[in-house]
Write a protein that holds these residues in place. Structure first.
Motif, PDB file in Angstrom:
ATOM      1  N   ALA A 119       0.749  -1.266  -0.011  1.00  0.00           N
ATOM      2  CA  ALA A 119       0.006   0.087   0.035  1.00  0.00           C
ATOM      3  C   ALA A 119       0.923   1.213  -0.299  1.00  0.00           C
ATOM      4  O   ALA A 119       1.877   1.071   0.508  1.00  0.00           O
ATOM      5  CB  ALA A 119      -0.842   0.145   1.275  1.00  0.00           C
ATOM      6  N   ASP A 120       0.384   2.266  -0.423  1.00  0.00           N
ATOM      7  CA  ASP A 120       0.964   3.620  -0.487  1.00  0.00           C
ATOM      8  C   ASP A 120       0.949   4.107   1.038  1.00  0.00           C
ATOM      9  O   ASP A 120      -0.212   4.172   1.584  1.00  0.00           O
ATOM     10  CB  ASP A 120       0.211   4.827  -1.348  1.00  0.00           C
ATOM     11  N   MET A 121       2.058   4.569   1.348  1.00  0.00           N
ATOM     12  CA  MET A 121       1.910   5.015   2.714  1.00  0.00           C
ATOM     13  C   MET A 121       2.656   6.364   2.709  1.00  0.00           C
ATOM     14  O   MET A 121       3.592   6.749   2.110  1.00  0.00           O
ATOM     15  CB  MET A 121       2.893   4.173   3.647  1.00  0.00           C
ATOM     16  N   LEU A 122       2.198   7.234   3.594  1.00  0.00           N
ATOM     17  CA  LEU A 122       2.512   8.751   3.603  1.00  0.00           C
ATOM     18  C   LEU A 122       3.281   8.827   4.951  1.00  0.00           C
ATOM     19  O   LEU A 122       2.489   8.684   6.190  1.00  0.00           O
ATOM     20  CB  LEU A 122       1.257   9.572   3.786  1.00  0.00           C
ATOM     21  N   TYR A 123       4.605   9.175   5.328  1.00  0.00           N
ATOM     22  CA  TYR A 123       5.360   9.475   6.344  1.00  0.00           C
ATOM     23  C   TYR A 123       5.470  10.831   6.599  1.00  0.00           C
ATOM     24  O   TYR A 123       5.854  11.502   5.605  1.00  0.00           O
ATOM     25  CB  TYR A 123       6.445   8.570   6.394  1.00  0.00           C
ATOM     26  N   VAL A 124       5.441  11.192   7.721  1.00  0.00           N
ATOM     27  CA  VAL A 124       5.495  12.648   8.135  1.00  0.00           C
ATOM     28  C   VAL A 124       6.078  12.875   9.347  1.00  0.00           C
ATOM     29  O   VAL A 124       5.472  12.225  10.276  1.00  0.00           O
ATOM     30  CB  VAL A 124       4.349  13.557   7.814  1.00  0.00           C
ATOM     31  N   GLY A 125       6.974  13.744   9.736  1.00  0.00           N
ATOM     32  CA  GLY A 125       7.319  14.033  11.322  1.00  0.00           C
ATOM     33  C   GLY A 125       6.548  15.242  11.757  1.00  0.00           C
ATOM     34  O   GLY A 125       6.161  16.053  10.831  1.00  0.00           O
ATOM     35  N   ALA A 126       6.291  15.319  13.050  1.00  0.00           N
ATOM     36  CA  ALA A 126       5.417  16.423  13.560  1.00  0.00           C
ATOM     37  C   ALA A 126       5.762  16.878  14.841  1.00  0.00           C
ATOM     38  O   ALA A 126       6.619  16.035  15.515  1.00  0.00           O
ATOM     39  CB  ALA A 126       3.906  15.809  13.660  1.00  0.00           C
ATOM     40  N   ASN A 127       5.437  17.989  15.256  1.00  0.00           N
ATOM     41  CA  ASN A 127       5.949  18.558  16.312  1.00  0.00           C
ATOM     42  C   ASN A 127       5.079  18.103  17.494  1.00  0.00           C
ATOM     43  O   ASN A 127       4.596  19.129  18.364  1.00  0.00           O
ATOM     44  CB  ASN A 127       6.273  20.018  16.285  1.00  0.00           C
ATOM     45  N   ASP A 128       4.619  16.910  17.604  1.00  0.00           N
ATOM     46  CA  ASP A 128       4.047  16.335  18.837  1.00  0.00           C
ATOM     47  C   ASP A 128       4.915  14.943  19.310  1.00  0.00           C
ATOM     48  O   ASP A 128       4.378  14.282  19.895  1.00  0.00           O
ATOM     49  CB  ASP A 128       2.462  15.900  18.190  1.00  0.00           C
ATOM     50  N   GLY A 129       6.231  15.163  18.703  1.00  0.00           N
ATOM     51  CA  GLY A 129       7.043  14.018  19.321  1.00  0.00           C
ATOM     52  C   GLY A 129       7.104  12.725  18.533  1.00  0.00           C
ATOM     53  O   GLY A 129       7.806  11.776  19.076  1.00  0.00           O
ATOM     54  N   MET A 130       6.401  12.854  17.389  1.00  0.00           N
ATOM     55  CA  MET A 130       5.984  11.308  16.709  1.00  0.00           C
ATOM     56  C   MET A 130       6.291  11.312  15.016  1.00  0.00           C
ATOM     57  O   MET A 130       6.444  12.521  14.469  1.00  0.00           O
ATOM     58  CB  MET A 130       4.646  10.927  16.911  1.00  0.00           C
ATOM     59  N   LEU A 131       6.740  10.390  14.632  1.00  0.00           N
ATOM     60  CA  LEU A 131       6.817  10.056  13.153  1.00  0.00           C
ATOM     61  C   LEU A 131       5.653   9.379  12.741  1.00  0.00           C
ATOM     62  O   LEU A 131       5.460   8.433  13.459  1.00  0.00           O
ATOM     63  CB  LEU A 131       8.063   9.282  12.738  1.00  0.00           C
ATOM     64  N   HIS A 132       4.609   9.858  11.946  1.00  0.00           N
ATOM     65  CA  HIS A 132       3.637   9.378  11.741  1.00  0.00           C
ATOM     66  C   HIS A 132       3.523   8.499  10.412  1.00  0.00           C
ATOM     67  O   HIS A 132       4.238   9.085   9.571  1.00  0.00           O
ATOM     68  CB  HIS A 132       2.357  10.369  11.604  1.00  0.00           C
ATOM     69  N   ALA A 133       2.793   7.595  10.329  1.00  0.00           N
ATOM     70  CA  ALA A 133       2.746   6.693   9.078  1.00  0.00           C
ATOM     71  C   ALA A 133       1.216   6.672   8.745  1.00  0.00           C
ATOM     72  O   ALA A 133       0.467   6.036   9.623  1.00  0.00           O
ATOM     73  CB  ALA A 133       3.490   5.421   9.365  1.00  0.00           C
ATOM     74  N   PHE A 134       0.888   7.013   7.680  1.00  0.00           N
ATOM     75  CA  PHE A 134      -0.515   6.776   7.276  1.00  0.00           C
ATOM     76  C   PHE A 134      -0.807   6.125   5.968  1.00  0.00           C
ATOM     77  O   PHE A 134       0.213   6.296   4.939  1.00  0.00           O
ATOM     78  CB  PHE A 134      -1.353   8.167   6.909  1.00  0.00           C
ATOM     79  N   TYR A 186      10.273  19.001  17.496  1.00  0.00           N
ATOM     80  CA  TYR A 186      10.301  17.529  17.949  1.00  0.00           C
ATOM     81  C   TYR A 186      10.652  16.709  16.838  1.00  0.00           C
ATOM     82  O   TYR A 186      12.206  16.658  16.358  1.00  0.00           O
ATOM     83  CB  TYR A 186       9.063  17.038  18.508  1.00  0.00           C
ATOM     84  N   VAL A 187      10.119  16.028  15.974  1.00  0.00           N
ATOM     85  CA  VAL A 187      10.253  15.341  14.964  1.00  0.00           C
ATOM     86  C   VAL A 187      10.088  16.061  13.839  1.00  0.00           C
ATOM     87  O   VAL A 187       9.320  16.096  12.929  1.00  0.00           O
ATOM     88  CB  VAL A 187       9.638  13.937  14.780  1.00  0.00           C
ATOM     89  N   ASP A 188      11.194  17.241  13.420  1.00  0.00           N
ATOM     90  CA  ASP A 188      10.930  18.175  12.357  1.00  0.00           C
ATOM     91  C   ASP A 188      11.824  18.319  11.343  1.00  0.00           C
ATOM     92  O   ASP A 188      11.905  19.447  10.711  1.00  0.00           O
ATOM     93  CB  ASP A 188      10.835  19.609  13.336  1.00  0.00           C
ATOM     94  N   GLY A 189      12.369  17.139  10.810  1.00  0.00           N
ATOM     95  CA  GLY A 189      13.302  17.362   9.931  1.00  0.00           C
ATOM     96  C   GLY A 189      12.984  16.533   8.633  1.00  0.00           C
ATOM     97  O   GLY A 189      11.972  15.758   8.718  1.00  0.00           O
ATOM     98  N   PRO A 190      13.687  16.616   7.554  1.00  0.00           N
ATOM     99  CA  PRO A 190      13.376  15.930   6.189  1.00  0.00           C
ATOM    100  C   PRO A 190      13.569  14.464   6.466  1.00  0.00           C
ATOM    101  O   PRO A 190      14.297  13.961   7.132  1.00  0.00           O
ATOM    102  CB  PRO A 190      14.125  16.589   5.381  1.00  0.00           C
ATOM    103  N   LEU A 191      12.863  13.592   5.649  1.00  0.00           N
ATOM    104  CA  LEU A 191      12.920  12.345   5.561  1.00  0.00           C
ATOM    105  C   LEU A 191      13.575  11.763   4.326  1.00  0.00           C
ATOM    106  O   LEU A 191      13.248  12.141   3.305  1.00  0.00           O
ATOM    107  CB  LEU A 191      11.411  11.733   5.951  1.00  0.00           C
ATOM    108  N   SER A 192      14.027  10.794   4.341  1.00  0.00           N
ATOM    109  CA  SER A 192      14.824  10.033   3.137  1.00  0.00           C
ATOM    110  C   SER A 192      14.332   8.551   3.064  1.00  0.00           C
ATOM    111  O   SER A 192      13.996   7.939   4.083  1.00  0.00           O
ATOM    112  CB  SER A 192      16.415  10.165   2.991  1.00  0.00           C
ATOM    113  N   TYR A 193      14.117   8.034   1.896  1.00  0.00           N
ATOM    114  CA  TYR A 193      13.882   6.713   1.711  1.00  0.00           C
ATOM    115  C   TYR A 193      14.624   6.048   0.519  1.00  0.00           C
ATOM    116  O   TYR A 193      14.879   6.439  -0.435  1.00  0.00           O
ATOM    117  CB  TYR A 193      12.303   6.644   1.404  1.00  0.00           C
TER     118      TYR A 193
END
Length: 699
Positions: A132-147, A187-194
């Motif tokens: 499945a297509d997954m959307l990953y994003v860091g947020a300033n709630d302390g988490m890396l989220h995966a949708f 918090y988790v506020d930087g870019p992501l690589s894959y």
């Protein structure tokens, strides 16, 4: 984002899923490692983590046992709040459960789609073609989220969230009723690589790996195995499969110290002379880590997958950092910190998890030796390495070298075919493995900071032309800086033709002229003559430029200022803070002029120049009058090709432009989509016209 409910599945979700994973730090009772984020695991956290999660002082308490009991009594409330529940006495969020997303940016990962000449990878692609297509994003709630994305229903369903160990010191702050949501904490506020990478064993050695950074949050990076994100469950086994590692300023090889009258405590060496690599030089990383493979075995027969991590900014001691780490006898967190603020490249092994692998995480740690001990005149800030650009030279999909700039204006080349295991000092002593190949200075000799990734293109006479701009916009004070910045094209010929460090005297010098206002029928006058559709400016042609002797030419430079009719150079603080793009023999880059201290920005330019010579192009690069076609109306006064464009709105301020996202339209045209800080999306047509280019073979 808003809370997602079954009644309104199209809204963007907050975090409320059961699959929350964290990473504990090791202590005397536990080896540390991944685990489910719930109240049952609170006792396994280190004292630093317990204190950060609950806000209860433990480390400095007179009665630590009582303090730990007090923290345990409120731990369930804080954990429930962080997972999305409303808790009496903690901050009310009004239904907006997910933190803001500023520096991270979304990363969409679907089925494996890269190319590697490996039958195992072909099997890997076939076996996960339906992922499945997954959307990953860091947020300033302390988490890396995966949708998980559902394009048919236009909805997102959260699959899991990851709370890195490095963000624990500030987690309780989020739940404080007095937390100022207008002044954001990072918090988790930087870019992501894959990338897919061959780091496993057995019959399924290929894995999909995400490497993320914290931006202005913690100082470090983390890696997750996102091969099978839909199969994750709220179990320890799933947590261990997901979390590969974290690397921060507290990471590294450890040794055991025996303290008189106290327990055995494990620390990391704090003496660089020990040649023990550790994370002391990590700062705030605002760039994407580069995931590549490099030669690592005899005769290049074997390769190793690594993350190239620049140490970023602000690596010097953070207030309270050492005390929080070194005073905790039960916490093995590295208490070394970088007092120097130097520029360092970390080459981190991608494979392996657990304490033993973490102790050997650093394949190569290279300190360029350029920090405040060698501060350029007028430079009082610490140094830092910016985003690395990896280069593969021979078509084998193995990175051969990397380039990166630093805040002091140096450009460094790193040979990845034989990186040193650890190096701390004068890079010239490595005999070419690490080499400074340029220092950006204005005409008066003042260093110019580099804060964006270097781009490159092959030079027709061999080697590569390195393309980058200078300038910084890291804090509010930087907005007031009007020092002259420049854009460079530096020829790295591997020493085949030239030797030594080039200076401005070896560069072709170009200039910008203008600006002029463009209306529907073309140029309508100078920039202050009335409303128009765009602003334009031109630059010098090759024949008009100031040139050194051909045999001495090492590249080109154009100052980011406009030369007026009287020949005066007007520097307004224009600078480059985003990576340039190379396409069709040209370099396209965004430059900006900040506005007042609290404004979004005064204006930006999209610029297009010849990548090899720096000259203005022979065909108009932009649809200057925005009529959807390229014709004589897009030429400036006297039939001159323009070099820069600024799309006008209600006034001449265009805000700060993002880097263009470009879509090919066919017919030698492309559509660039640009977001600005005023909240607009700009669609700009570019030509991809190819003209003849000649050059002089000088050897």
């Amino acid at each position: 984002g808003a809370h997602m409910s079954t009644e309104d599945p199209a809204t963007f979700p907050g975090h409320e899923g059961p699959n929350s994973v964290t990473r504990e730090e090791g202590d005397d009772d536990s080896d540390g490692g991944p685990r489910v984020f719930d109240a049952d695991g609170f006792d396994e956290l280190s004292q630093v983590q317990k204190e950060g999660l609950t806000g209860v002082e433990i480390i400095g308490a007179d009665d630590q046992a009582a303090a730990e009991a007090a923290a345990a009594a409120v731990a369930d409330d804080y954990i429930s709040w962080l997972k999305g529940d409303a808790v009496s006495g903690l901050r009310a969020r009004g239904g907006a459960l997910m933190g803001d997303m500023l520096g991270s940016g979304p990363l969409l990962v679907g089925p494996p789609a890269q190319w590697f000449d490996d039958p195992d990878y072909d099997s890997f692609k076939r076996g996960r073609a339906g992922r499945a297509d997954m959307l990953y994003v860091g947020a300033n709630d302390g988490m890396l989220h995966a949708f998980k994305t559902d394009t048919d229903a236009a909805s997102f369903t959260e699959a899991f969230a990851y709370i890195p160990a490095a963000v624990y010191p500030a987690l309780a702050t989020l739940a404080d009723p007095a937390y100022n949501t207008a002044v954001k904490e990072s918090y988790v506020d930087g870019p992501l690589s894959y990338s897919d990478a061959k780091i496993g064993g057995g019959d399924d050695p290929w894995r999909s790996v995400l490497v993320g950074s914290f931006g202005m949050g913690a100082q470090g990076v983390f890696a997750l195995d996102i091969t099978d994100p839909e199969s994750l469950e709220a179990t320890e086994a799933s947590a261990e499969r997901l979390v590969l590692w974290e690397f921060t300023d507290a990471s590294g090889e450890r040794f055991t110290a025996y303290e008189a009258g106290g327990p055995v405590t494990t620390y990391t060496s704090d003496d660089p002379a020990d040649d023990v690599p550790d994370g002391r030089y990590m700062g705030h990383m605002l760039a994407k880590p580069a995931i590549v493979r490099i030669d690592s075995g005899a005769d290049g027969a074997d390769t190793t997958w690594v993350a190239l991590v620049n140490n970023g900014y602000g690596s010097a001691r953070v207030a309270g950092e050492a005390a929080a780490h070194c005073n905790d006898a039960l916490d093995t967190t590295n208490c070394t910190v970088d007092e120097a603020g130097e520029a360092v490249l970390y080459v981190l092994r991608l494979a392996g998890s657990g304490a033993d692998a973490d102790n050997q995480r650093i394949l190569s740690g290279v300190n360029t030796g350029a920090g405040p001990g060698a501060v350029p005149p007028g430079e009082a800030r610490g140094n830092g390495l910016v985003e690395c650009a990896a280069l593969e030279c021979d078509g084998d999909r193995v990175a051969d070298r990397a380039y990166a700039g630093v805040l002091f204006g140096n450009v460094w080349r790193f040979d990845l075919s034989s990186p040193p295991a650890y190096f701390d000092g004068d890079a010239d002593a490595l005999g070419g493995t690490v080499r400074k190949i340029f220092q950006a200075r204005d005409a008066n000799g003042n260093p110019q900071p580099i804060t964006s990734r270097i781009a490159f293109a092959r030079h027709p006479n061999g080697g590569f032309i390195l393309l980058f701009g200078t300038g910084r916009l890291l804090n509010a004070a930087d907005k007031d800086d009007t020092s002259l910045q420049s854009f460079y094209g530096i020829w790295d010929d591997d020493g085949q033709v030239h030797g030594g460090l080039p200076d401005r005297g070896a560069l072709i010098k170009h200039q910008f002229f203008g600006p002029a206002t463009v209306g529907a029928d073309g140029v309508i006058g100078a920039a202050d003559t009335g409303a128009g559709l765009t602003l334009s400016r031109r630059s010098t042609a090759y024949a008009e430029a100031t040139k050194p002797a051909p045999s001495a030419t090492r590249g080109w430079v154009i100052d980011l200022a406009v030369t007026d009719a009287a020949g005066n150079l007007n520097a307004l603080g224009e600078r480059v803070i985003s990576a340039p793009q190379v396409r069709g023999g040209r370099v396209v880059f965004v430059s900006l002029i900040p506005g007042e201290c609290c404004s979004t920005g005064a204006g930006s330019w999209v610029n297009a120049l010849d990548a090899v010579t720096g000259a203005r192009l022979q065909a108009s690069p932009f649809d200057f009058n925005l009529d959807g076609s390229f014709d004589r109306v897009d030429l400036l006064g006297g039939g001159t090709v323009g070099s820069s464009i600024r799309v006008l709105g209600a006034d001449t301020e265009s805000g700060i432009y993002s880097s263009p996202a470009t879509v090919a339209l066919g017919g030698s045209e492309a559509l660039s989509i640009i977001a600005d800080s005023e909240g607009d999306l700009i669609q700009l047509r570019e030509s991809e016209g190819h003209a003849w280019r000649t050059w002089l073979q000088i050897q």
